[in-house]
Design a protein around this motif. Sequence first.
Motif, PDB file in Angstrom:
ATOM      1  N   UNK A   1       0.799  -1.218   0.000  1.00  0.00           N
ATOM      2  CA  UNK A   1       0.000   0.000   0.000  1.00  0.00           C
ATOM      3  C   UNK A   1       0.832   1.268   0.000  1.00  0.00           C
ATOM      4  N   UNK A   2       0.230   2.350   0.512  1.00  0.00           N
ATOM      5  CA  UNK A   2       0.846   3.680   0.461  1.00  0.00           C
ATOM      6  C   UNK A   2       2.200   3.751   1.145  1.00  0.00           C
ATOM      7  N   UNK A   3       2.454   2.869   2.107  1.00  0.00           N
ATOM      8  CA  UNK A   3       3.701   2.934   2.877  1.00  0.00           C
ATOM      9  C   UNK A   3       4.858   2.208   2.212  1.00  0.00           C
ATOM     10  N   UNK A   4       4.611   1.447   1.158  1.00  0.00           N
ATOM     11  CA  UNK A   4       5.623   0.543   0.602  1.00  0.00           C
ATOM     12  C   UNK A   4       6.321   1.153  -0.611  1.00  0.00           C
ATOM     13  N   UNK A   5       7.647   1.069  -0.631  1.00  0.00           N
ATOM     14  CA  UNK A   5       8.444   1.444  -1.813  1.00  0.00           C
ATOM     15  C   UNK A   5       8.926   0.162  -2.471  1.00  0.00           C
ATOM     16  N   UNK A   6       8.569  -0.021  -3.733  1.00  0.00           N
ATOM     17  CA  UNK A   6       8.799  -1.293  -4.404  1.00  0.00           C
ATOM     18  C   UNK A   6       9.355  -1.071  -5.809  1.00  0.00           C
ATOM     19  N   UNK A   7      10.067  -2.068  -6.365  1.00  0.00           N
ATOM     20  CA  UNK A   7      10.543  -1.964  -7.739  1.00  0.00           C
ATOM     21  C   UNK A   7       9.383  -2.147  -8.709  1.00  0.00           C
ATOM     22  N   UNK A   8       9.362  -1.315  -9.764  1.00  0.00           N
ATOM     23  CA  UNK A   8       8.272  -1.407 -10.732  1.00  0.00           C
ATOM     24  C   UNK A   8       8.814  -1.223 -12.140  1.00  0.00           C
ATOM     25  N   UNK A   9       8.373  -2.054 -13.078  1.00  0.00           N
ATOM     26  CA  UNK A   9       8.807  -1.856 -14.465  1.00  0.00           C
ATOM     27  C   UNK A   9       8.332  -0.522 -15.036  1.00  0.00           C
ATOM     28  N   UNK A  10       7.323   0.081 -14.402  1.00  0.00           N
ATOM     29  CA  UNK A  10       6.786   1.351 -14.890  1.00  0.00           C
ATOM     30  C   UNK A  10       7.503   2.553 -14.296  1.00  0.00           C
TER      31      UNK A  10
ATOM     32  N   UNK B   1       4.354 -14.476  -7.248  1.00  0.00           N
ATOM     33  CA  UNK B   1       4.665 -13.863  -8.540  1.00  0.00           C
ATOM     34  C   UNK B   1       5.082 -12.428  -8.273  1.00  0.00           C
ATOM     35  N   UNK B   2       6.041 -11.948  -9.036  1.00  0.00           N
ATOM     36  CA  UNK B   2       6.493 -10.569  -8.860  1.00  0.00           C
ATOM     37  C   UNK B   2       5.347  -9.603  -9.124  1.00  0.00           C
ATOM     38  N   UNK B   3       5.295  -8.555  -8.340  1.00  0.00           N
ATOM     39  CA  UNK B   3       4.230  -7.555  -8.488  1.00  0.00           C
ATOM     40  C   UNK B   3       4.568  -6.628  -9.653  1.00  0.00           C
ATOM     41  N   UNK B   4       3.708  -6.603 -10.663  1.00  0.00           N
ATOM     42  CA  UNK B   4       3.978  -5.779 -11.841  1.00  0.00           C
ATOM     43  C   UNK B   4       2.697  -5.203 -12.420  1.00  0.00           C
ATOM     44  N   UNK B   5       1.718  -4.902 -11.565  1.00  0.00           N
ATOM     45  CA  UNK B   5       0.437  -4.371 -12.027  1.00  0.00           C
ATOM     46  C   UNK B   5       0.609  -2.971 -12.611  1.00  0.00           C
TER      47      UNK B   5
END
Length: 421
Positions: free
Chosen positions: A285-294, A328-332
Amino acid sequence: MSGIVIVGAGQAGFQAAASLREAGAHAPITIVGEEPGLPYQRPPLSKAYLAGKSDAEALSLRPASYLAEHRITLRAGTRAAGIDRAARRLHLGAGGSLPYDHLVLATGARNKALPVPGAALDGVRQLRGLADADRLKADLAAAGRVAVVGAGFIGLEFAAVAAARGLAVTVVEATARPMARAVSREMGAFFRAAHEALGVRFAFEAGVEAIEGTGGQGTGGQETESRVTGLRLVGGETLPVDLVLVGIGVRPNQELAEEAGLAVSDGIRVDAFLATDDPAISAIGDCARFPSPFAQGLSPDGSTRIESVQNAIDQGRSLAARLTGRAAAYAAVPWFWSDQGRHKLQMAGLTAPDDASVVRGSGEAFSVFRFRNGALSGVESVNRAADHMIARRLLAAGTHLTPDQAADPGFDLKALAMRAP
């Protein structure tokens, strides 16, 4: 079995709990939330709820019976005070602790405070939760002149509601245009004109120096509460106001993780599977910093932190899948929306201010296709829902679209999207 403990009863925390049960998880699930009451939706607070088109009951994500039927324990009105990672226990502010097999941090974010004199005066508000919205409802009923500090989504949604009530509204913004960090110049110009048509006044490239108020002794000699009367801008102009809404962004609630020794940097650091550097703790959610292909090209390491209902829901589902053996890796694809007056803004993807823009459509129904290094980075649509859905499909599949194709009104975007895997 200690089970799964979720800190945060917002959209992400609730979704994780619900998705765990849908995925067949049998472990005990406990949600710990600081606010009283059932988990509820926040987006309508600045729109339908403030406008009187929705009530508090309609905001609930699920009734209490749902929680009981799905064996989800809600500890509402309870603050999480600390994490003992070695013992796998969550300490509570009121005393006691909860053991966990897995801990989910869905702590959300909080509004930034306006660091000027007078910011604590009565009538200076923020909007984050239901209690804030209820205060604003009462304020709007008595106000005549309103100032909004910050021309972001919340500020503009509130401005539209206030203007529709016939109030005099001024929006004070530090940058040169509305939603400067989120949308293109073309879209910002459209919404500036749309709000001005409602009677909203803008003060761009303006800073707030202080908030002025009045108080003193009432007729019986007792002290009266100091109430906001003016917003003083840098340069000397003072706007007479009865109500001020501050909407200058948020900060992630990362202190609980930081004090426990987890990695943080404008958010709780997680990997592509939403796991922290402790295998027994995840963050969503709002608190999480995550890697994103976008997010490639938007930050040095390709990570991002997203404040949206879509991200909260999709991360809750993704985490539940991992915890039930379907990792599965998160990539939404990130997507967002904002209702401002009679106009609906929908966005897909993550864009940068200097991304190239191609406009498709005209008038009050158009889209701005954004390109970074020749590749589609995002699409902003106003009153053009079909383009938004096409954009989400194109971005999800990584389908190549050129700026010339986007600019050509005869090019069949739908057909291109339907060919995407």
